[in-house]
Each structure stands twice: as structure tokens, then as C-alpha cells.
Design a protein around this motif. Structure first.
Motif, PDB file in Angstrom:
ATOM      1  N   GLY A 142       0.814  -1.213   0.000  1.00 55.69           N
ATOM      2  CA  GLY A 142       0.000   0.000   0.000  1.00 55.69           C
ATOM      3  C   GLY A 142       0.845   1.258   0.000  1.00 55.69           C
ATOM      4  N   GLN A 143       1.963   1.236   0.737  1.00 56.50           N
ATOM      5  CA  GLN A 143       2.863   2.393   0.767  1.00 56.50           C
ATOM      6  C   GLN A 143       3.537   2.595  -0.590  1.00 56.50           C
ATOM      7  OE1 GLN A 143       5.162   1.053   4.088  1.00 56.50           O
ATOM      8  NE2 GLN A 143       3.982   2.208   5.585  1.00 56.50           N
ATOM      9  N   GLN A 144       3.923   1.502  -1.244  1.00 53.51           N
ATOM     10  CA  GLN A 144       4.509   1.619  -2.588  1.00 53.51           C
ATOM     11  C   GLN A 144       3.503   2.217  -3.566  1.00 53.51           C
ATOM     12  OE1 GLN A 144       6.769  -1.768  -4.134  1.00 53.51           O
ATOM     13  NE2 GLN A 144       6.888  -2.583  -2.060  1.00 53.51           N
ATOM     14  N   GLN A 145       2.224   1.795  -3.419  1.00 56.92           N
ATOM     15  CA  GLN A 145       1.195   2.338  -4.302  1.00 56.92           C
ATOM     16  C   GLN A 145       1.021   3.832  -4.075  1.00 56.92           C
ATOM     17  OE1 GLN A 145      -0.846   0.726  -6.920  1.00 56.92           O
ATOM     18  NE2 GLN A 145      -0.593   2.905  -7.157  1.00 56.92           N
ATOM     19  N   ARG A 146       1.146   4.256  -2.816  1.00 55.58           N
ATOM     20  CA  ARG A 146       1.037   5.687  -2.513  1.00 55.58           C
ATOM     21  C   ARG A 146       2.213   6.471  -3.089  1.00 55.58           C
ATOM     22  NH1 ARG A 146      -0.079   4.367   3.247  1.00 55.58           N
ATOM     23  NH2 ARG A 146      -2.294   3.926   3.385  1.00 55.58           N
ATOM     24  N   VAL A 147       3.394   5.867  -3.094  1.00 53.90           N
ATOM     25  CA  VAL A 147       4.559   6.526  -3.705  1.00 53.90           C
ATOM     26  C   VAL A 147       4.311   6.731  -5.204  1.00 53.90           C
ATOM     27  CG1 VAL A 147       7.020   6.306  -4.276  1.00 53.90           C
ATOM     28  CG2 VAL A 147       6.212   5.670  -2.007  1.00 53.90           C
ATOM     29  N   ALA A 148       3.799   5.683  -5.862  1.00 53.67           N
ATOM     30  CA  ALA A 148       3.506   5.798  -7.298  1.00 53.67           C
ATOM     31  C   ALA A 148       2.464   6.882  -7.547  1.00 53.67           C
ATOM     32  CB  ALA A 148       3.013   4.446  -7.833  1.00 53.67           C
ATOM     33  N   LEU A 149       1.459   6.966  -6.678  1.00 53.62           N
ATOM     34  CA  LEU A 149       0.426   7.988  -6.811  1.00 53.62           C
ATOM     35  C   LEU A 149       1.008   9.377  -6.567  1.00 53.62           C
ATOM     36  CD1 LEU A 149      -2.579   8.535  -7.256  1.00 53.62           C
ATOM     37  CD2 LEU A 149      -2.947   8.143  -4.818  1.00 53.62           C
ATOM     38  N   ALA A 150       1.864   9.508  -5.551  1.00 54.40           N
ATOM     39  CA  ALA A 150       2.497  10.801  -5.257  1.00 54.40           C
ATOM     40  C   ALA A 150       3.380  11.251  -6.417  1.00 54.40           C
ATOM     41  CB  ALA A 150       3.316  10.693  -3.974  1.00 54.40           C
ATOM     42  N   ARG A 151       4.102  10.317  -7.006  1.00 56.92           N
ATOM     43  CA  ARG A 151       4.984  10.656  -8.137  1.00 56.92           C
ATOM     44  C   ARG A 151       4.176  11.172  -9.323  1.00 56.92           C
ATOM     45  NH1 ARG A 151       8.695   5.925 -10.278  1.00 56.92           N
ATOM     46  NH2 ARG A 151       6.663   5.193 -10.966  1.00 56.92           N
ATOM     47  N   ALA A 152       2.979  10.637  -9.491  1.00 57.37           N
ATOM     48  CA  ALA A 152       2.109  11.117 -10.570  1.00 57.37           C
ATOM     49  C   ALA A 152       1.513  12.480 -10.232  1.00 57.37           C
ATOM     50  CB  ALA A 152       1.003  10.098 -10.828  1.00 57.37           C
ATOM     51  N   LEU A 153       1.029  12.644  -8.994  1.00 54.81           N
ATOM     52  CA  LEU A 153       0.353  13.882  -8.600  1.00 54.81           C
ATOM     53  C   LEU A 153       1.296  15.074  -8.529  1.00 54.81           C
ATOM     54  CD1 LEU A 153      -1.993  12.534  -5.765  1.00 54.81           C
ATOM     55  CD2 LEU A 153      -2.674  13.330  -8.037  1.00 54.81           C
ATOM     56  N   VAL A 154       2.568  14.826  -8.191  1.00 53.20           N
ATOM     57  CA  VAL A 154       3.500  15.943  -8.026  1.00 53.20           C
ATOM     58  C   VAL A 154       3.741  16.685  -9.333  1.00 53.20           C
ATOM     59  CG1 VAL A 154       5.733  14.808  -8.502  1.00 53.20           C
ATOM     60  CG2 VAL A 154       5.574  16.543  -6.692  1.00 53.20           C
ATOM     61  N   MET A 155       3.437  16.027 -10.455  1.00 53.95           N
ATOM     62  CA  MET A 155       3.615  16.653 -11.763  1.00 53.95           C
ATOM     63  C   MET A 155       2.451  17.590 -12.109  1.00 53.95           C
ATOM     64  SD  MET A 155       6.477  15.376 -12.472  1.00 53.95           S
ATOM     65  CE  MET A 155       6.679  16.044 -14.113  1.00 53.95           C
ATOM     66  N   GLU A 156       1.429  17.593 -11.249  1.00 54.79           N
ATOM     67  CA  GLU A 156       0.226  18.406 -11.479  1.00 54.79           C
ATOM     68  C   GLU A 156      -0.309  18.207 -12.903  1.00 54.79           C
ATOM     69  OE1 GLU A 156       1.109  22.453 -10.368  1.00 54.79           O
ATOM     70  OE2 GLU A 156       1.313  21.925  -8.244  1.00 54.79           O
ATOM     71  N   PRO A 157      -0.631  16.945 -13.237  1.00 52.74           N
ATOM     72  CA  PRO A 157      -1.057  16.638 -14.612  1.00 52.74           C
ATOM     73  C   PRO A 157      -2.447  17.151 -14.911  1.00 52.74           C
ATOM     74  CG  PRO A 157      -1.335  14.714 -13.227  1.00 52.74           C
ATOM     75  CD  PRO A 157      -0.667  15.755 -12.366  1.00 52.74           C
ATOM     76  N   LYS A 158      -2.715  17.372 -16.203  1.00 53.29           N
ATOM     77  CA  LYS A 158      -4.080  17.705 -16.619  1.00 53.29           C
ATOM     78  C   LYS A 158      -4.997  16.501 -16.448  1.00 53.29           C
ATOM     79  CE  LYS A 158      -3.382  21.461 -19.944  1.00 53.29           C
ATOM     80  NZ  LYS A 158      -3.616  21.899 -21.346  1.00 53.29           N
ATOM     81  N   VAL A 159      -4.446  15.311 -16.716  1.00 53.03           N
ATOM     82  CA  VAL A 159      -5.221  14.070 -16.571  1.00 53.03           C
ATOM     83  C   VAL A 159      -4.335  13.032 -15.893  1.00 53.03           C
ATOM     84  CG1 VAL A 159      -6.480  12.220 -17.749  1.00 53.03           C
ATOM     85  CG2 VAL A 159      -6.570  14.552 -18.651  1.00 53.03           C
ATOM     86  N   LEU A 160      -4.880  12.357 -14.889  1.00 53.38           N
ATOM     87  CA  LEU A 160      -4.194  11.250 -14.250  1.00 53.38           C
ATOM     88  C   LEU A 160      -4.767   9.950 -14.811  1.00 53.38           C
ATOM     89  CD1 LEU A 160      -2.201  10.236 -12.107  1.00 53.38           C
ATOM     90  CD2 LEU A 160      -4.068  10.313 -10.445  1.00 53.38           C
ATOM     91  N   LEU A 161      -3.888   9.108 -15.335  1.00 52.75           N
ATOM     92  CA  LEU A 161      -4.278   7.826 -15.916  1.00 52.75           C
ATOM     93  C   LEU A 161      -3.844   6.713 -14.969  1.00 52.75           C
ATOM     94  CD1 LEU A 161      -2.990   8.567 -19.530  1.00 52.75           C
ATOM     95  CD2 LEU A 161      -5.321   8.854 -18.691  1.00 52.75           C
ATOM     96  N   MET A 162      -4.756   5.790 -14.680  1.00 59.10           N
ATOM     97  CA  MET A 162      -4.454   4.711 -13.733  1.00 59.10           C
ATOM     98  C   MET A 162      -4.854   3.368 -14.346  1.00 59.10           C
ATOM     99  SD  MET A 162      -5.612   6.582 -10.158  1.00 59.10           S
ATOM    100  CE  MET A 162      -4.384   5.805  -9.141  1.00 59.10           C
ATOM    101  N   ASP A 163      -3.891   2.460 -14.448  1.00 61.32           N
ATOM    102  CA  ASP A 163      -4.121   1.170 -15.090  1.00 61.32           C
ATOM    103  C   ASP A 163      -4.094   0.058 -14.045  1.00 61.32           C
ATOM    104  OD1 ASP A 163      -4.467  -0.875 -16.851  1.00 61.32           O
ATOM    105  OD2 ASP A 163      -2.515  -0.703 -17.813  1.00 61.32           O
ATOM    106  N   GLU A 164      -5.263  -0.319 -13.554  1.00 60.48           N
ATOM    107  CA  GLU A 164      -5.430  -1.362 -12.540  1.00 60.48           C
ATOM    108  C   GLU A 164      -4.422  -1.208 -11.395  1.00 60.48           C
ATOM    109  OE1 GLU A 164      -6.714  -5.167 -13.626  1.00 60.48           O
ATOM    110  OE2 GLU A 164      -6.914  -4.719 -15.738  1.00 60.48           O
TER     111      GLU A 164
END
Length: 358
Positions: A142-164
Motif C-alpha cells: 500500500g505504501q509503494q502504491q502511494r509513492v507511485a500515486l504521489a509521483r504522478a500527482l506531483v507533476m500536477e497533470p491535466k489528466v491522471l491515468l491509472m491502469d489497474e
């Protein structure tokens, strides 16, 4: 609309003696800014292909993709201002938590002071404060998944894509992470396109759900509408569980239906059923929780074929007029299991049923 997939097709050419594969067959999806839309369907239905087209990993054979009014069909991935969270997390094992989150910002050559500010913000968002120096192998799934999510969010993307992104987690952690992702999305208001094969995940997370099958969209709408009013038998059977009973319209008075089925008359009322005519062949969709099984009270005579105690409920397989139905008894006052082979009475919660033309 913010993200538009307009009549998109994707055909993979013949390869290695195999024929061409039509992965997507003219799909249309419109997503408003700040919406979380889930793509749901069986393996091979085209949902991950759609995500890859939006990300720029693949390009459409026909049709167009628009982001914030701009056509992005031919735009390279790094210029689309999107971030992606993968099923495997894709965390760099040689970098600690802070360095993993900072990776994309370093590629953009952002100054260290701004980096630190952003990273501290997302660490707080995903509840990983104090974990900055930990290596990935020192983290739980769960912590690794949060790191992956944080790495995506820190870029302030227009769209966040999540594949399973939750498929590798155990059941309890997956349930917890669903709510955490949904809460984050509501707080931050980012636009998200989320791929899953887990129907419950789609119901919990989504503003809208896209149900796909063999490269086509079967239905697109809010979770409750898709569950309560499926447009096809495929959708009814894929979203939740469903029993099907064939019948004939005996009477229709402005959406007040009387349906002859299994030797009885079933009544239900909904203005959307005004289109049916007397004599139409129809299919009743009956969810397991819409069936009451009683020892001595009900419309249909039935027999218990199987009974299984599940803790919070009892699941029965019952036989009515030679047809088998699955029923769920969830009333805690009625969780004394009726023995198999018992004769029982069965009734449907009739105004919760749904009708499709056969």
C-alpha cells in the motif's frame, strides 16, 4: 468537455501469421474536468488500449482525441501533461521515496526549492510524511502504491491515468486504497481515467463508468444508473450479478406493466417502460438481493437447491418452475439457513426489477 475520445478506432496490423486485431471499434467518451471515469470490462475488451491511446503510447487508426479543446492525436507523450500510475507501480528500486517522487521534476529541471515544496505537499496528501528516506523494499504494498500515486500527482497533470493500480494488493488494503484515492481525487479535483476489471472498485470510485466489451462501449453513465438500469444483458451480468427471466407484456398503462412470467403476473412501474407494447417478449433482470426466500410466504413455489452461509449473508440457489435463480438473504434477523431440498415460497421486490426487450 475536457477530455474527448471521438469515434476512435484502433486496429493492430497482421503479425506473425495472425490476422489483424480490431481492439477499438468507434468508441466515444466525454469526460468533464474534475471527473473520475472508470473503464470496466473483461480482459481483451479494449480498456487498456484506450488508456494507452490517451497517454500517447499508441496512436488511433481513426477518430480523434481532444484535451482541453486541443487535438492530441499526434502529440508525443511527454507533451500531453498527463501522468500514469501502473499496475506494477514502476517505482525505481535504487531510489528512496523522496527521490522517486522527485524524478519527474528533475527531468523538468525544476529548482530544488520548488521541488521540495511540491514533494512535501504530496507526501502529506498520501500520508507518507516521515518516509522520505525509505527504500522501496522497506515499504508495504500500500505504501509503494502511494509513492507511485504521489509521483504522478506531483507533476500536477491535466489528466491522471491509472491502469489497474490496486490489483496487486490484498483485499483489505485494496478496499482501503479505493476510498483513499477517491477522497484524494475529490479534494484535489484532478481529472482521472481509471482502468479496472473489478466491478466493485468501479462502483466505489467513479463519477461515471464505461462498460466495454469486444472493443465497443456497452453503456456509459453513473454507477447507480448502470447497476439499476442496464441497457443490455451483458452489462447486467457484468456489473453485479443478475438472474434473467423471460416473460411477455400482458398490459402496459403508461409504464405500469403487468408481465406474465413463470406462470404468474409480475407488476412494476416506471415511466421509462412506456415504450413496451402488449405482447412484447421481454427479459426481466432480477438481482439476487431482490429475491425474498421464505418458508411460507411468497408468490412462487420453489425449492432450495444449494445454500451457503457467507457470514454477512446467505446465498441460495433456488429452483422456480424448472429455472435456477441465485438469491441473497442479508437480513440479520433471517440468517438461519433453510436446509437444501426444502420447499419454500419466493417473492421478488417487483418495483426494483428491470425490463429489457428480449
Amino acid at each position: 468537455m475536457y477530455l474527448v475520445i471521438d469515434n476512435v478506432e484502433k486496429v493492430f496490423p497482421p503479425r506473425g501469421g495472425a490476422k489483424e486485431v480490431r481492439a477499438l471499434d468507434g468508441i466515444n467518451i466525454e469526460i468533464s474536468k474534475g471527473e473520475l471515469v472508470t473503464m470496466l470490462g473483461p480482459s481483451g475488451c479494449g480498456k487498456t488500449t484506450t488508456l494507452r491511446l490517451v497517454a500517447g503510447f499508441e496512436f488511433p487508426t481513426a477518430g480523434n482525441i481532444y484535451l482541453d479543446g486541443e487535438k492530441i492525436n499526434d502529440l508525443p507523450t511527454h507533451k500531453r501533461n498527463m501522468s500514469m500510475v501502473f499496475q506494477s507501480y514502476a517505482i525505481f528500486p535504487h531510489l528512496n521515496v523522496y527521490e522517486n517522487i522527485a524524478y519527474g521534476l528533475n527531468v523538468q529541471k525544476m529548482n530544488k526549492e520548488e521541488q521540495k515544496k511540491r514533494i512535501n505537499q504530496v507526501l502529506e496528501m498520501v500520508h507518507l510524511e516521515g518516509y522520505e528516506t525509505r527504500a522501496p523494499n522497506q515499504l508495504s504494498g500500500g505504501q509503494q502504491q502511494r509513492v507511485a500515486l504521489a509521483r504522478a500527482l506531483v507533476m500536477e497533470p491535466k489528466v491522471l491515468l491509472m491502469d489497474e493500480p490496486l490489483s496487486n494488493l490484498d483485499t483489505k488494503l485494496r478496499e482501503k486504497m479505493r476510498f483513499e484515492i477517491r477522497q484524494l481525487q475529490r479534494e484535489l479535483g484532478f481529472t482521472c481515467l481509471y482502468v479496472t476489471h473489478d466491478q466493485l472498485e468501479a462502483m466505489v470510485l467513479s463519477d461515471k463508468v464505461v462498460v466495454m466489451n469486444t472493443g465497443k462501449i456497452e453503456q456509459y453513465g453513473p454507477p447507480r444508473e448502470i447497476y439499476r438500469y442496464p441497457k443490455t444483458k451483458f452489462v447486467a451480468d457484468f456489473i453485479g450479478r443478475a438472474n434473467f427471466l423471460e416473460g411477455t407484456i400482458a398490459k402496459n398503462n403508461n409504464g405500469n406493466l403487468e408481465i406474465e412470467a413463470a406462470g404468474k403476473v409480475i407488476k412494476l412501474s416506471d415511466p421509462r417502460y412506456g415504450e413496451f407494447s402488449t405482447g412484447d417478449k421481454v427479459t426481466l433482470i432480477i438481482r439476487p438481493e431482490m429475491i425474498h426466500v421464505r418458508a411460507d410466504e411468497g408468490k412462487f413455489d420453489a425449492k432450495i437447491i444449494q445454500a451457503a452461509y457467507l457470514g454477512e449473508s446467505i446465498e441460495y440457489v433456488i429452483e422456480i418452475d424448472g429455472r435456477h435463480f441465485t438469491a441473497h438473504e442479508t437480513d440479520p434477523a433471517r440468517l438461519d439457513m433453510i436446509p437444501e431440498q426444502s420447499a419454500v415460497k419466493v417473492s421478488f421486490i417487483e418495483n426494483c426489477l428491470h425490463v429489457l426487450k428480449a
